[in-house]
Design a protein around this motif. Structure first.
Motif, mmCIF file in Angstrom:
data_model
loop_
_atom_site.group_PDB
_atom_site.id
_atom_site.type_symbol
_atom_site.label_atom_id
_atom_site.label_comp_id
_atom_site.label_asym_id
_atom_site.label_seq_id
_atom_site.Cartn_x
_atom_site.Cartn_y
_atom_site.Cartn_z
ATOM 1 N N LEU A 49 0.458 -1.291 0.110
ATOM 2 C CA LEU A 49 -0.166 0.023 0.345
ATOM 3 C C LEU A 49 1.019 1.588 -0.210
ATOM 4 N N TRP A 50 2.363 1.344 0.655
ATOM 5 C CA TRP A 50 3.023 2.879 1.066
ATOM 6 C C TRP A 50 3.863 2.960 -0.134
ATOM 7 N N ALA A 56 1.716 6.688 -6.582
ATOM 8 C CA ALA A 56 0.146 8.158 -6.685
ATOM 9 C C ALA A 56 1.143 9.177 -6.367
ATOM 10 N N VAL A 57 1.636 10.115 -5.580
ATOM 11 C CA VAL A 57 2.223 10.949 -5.450
ATOM 12 C C VAL A 57 3.273 11.337 -6.015
ATOM 13 N N PRO A 99 10.264 2.601 -4.616
ATOM 14 C CA PRO A 99 10.630 0.868 -4.125
ATOM 15 C C PRO A 99 9.438 0.496 -4.408
ATOM 16 N N GLY A 100 9.144 -1.157 -4.701
ATOM 17 C CA GLY A 100 8.035 -1.768 -4.782
ATOM 18 C C GLY A 100 7.010 -1.144 -5.930
ATOM 19 N N PHE A 101 7.172 -0.638 -6.502
ATOM 20 C CA PHE A 101 6.266 -0.204 -8.106
ATOM 21 C C PHE A 101 7.516 -1.258 -9.328
ATOM 22 N N ASN A 102 7.243 -1.762 -9.975
ATOM 23 C CA ASN A 102 7.676 -2.721 -10.825
ATOM 24 C C ASN A 102 6.747 -3.125 -12.435
#
Length: 127
Positions: A49-50, A56-57, A99-102
């Protein structure tokens, strides 16, 4: 006024009159839309979620900067093929910031298409 002048006026008002409420709504809607697109798109995933909120930001900031400096509306169906390409580039660039957005190149292209379809369904200028 013709249609182009109406669009130009609406875009100028949208970029010049930002307040904190509009920014929060824009980030929230962007997070929901990106989450849906990540779920539906192969080659596109968000780990938690983070990462989704941070993505999104970042997407909202990149969209604002692109719109402010070039005048190109980065919604996939906002400005035709140019908006579609810019939206795919923004999605792919977010990969290197969050990080964590692939996302793969094809995932960015398909994701921009999915986001464009969702953008048509969501009323107003939320994105």
């Amino acid at each position: 006024m013709d249609n182009n002048e109406n669009n130009r006026d609406r875009t100028e008002n949208r970029t010049n009159n930002w307040n904190i409420g509009e920014i929060l709504i824009r980030v929230l809607v962007t997070a929901i839309v990106v989450g849906i697109a990540a779920f539906l798109t192969p080659g596109f995933s968000v780990d938690n979620l983070w990462s989704l909120i941070l993505a999104a930001v970042v997407i909202a900031i990149l969209d604002y900067l692109v719109q402010k400096f070039t005048g190109v509306n980065a919604t996939p169906f906002g400005r035709g093929i140019t908006g579609f390409i810019v939206a795919a580039i923004i999605l792919y660039a977010t990969k290197f910031i969050v990080p964590g957005f692939n996302i793969s190149v094809w995932g960015a292209i398909i994701g921009a298409l999915v986001i464009g379809i969702i953008d048509v369904i969501i009323p107003g200028d939320a994105m």
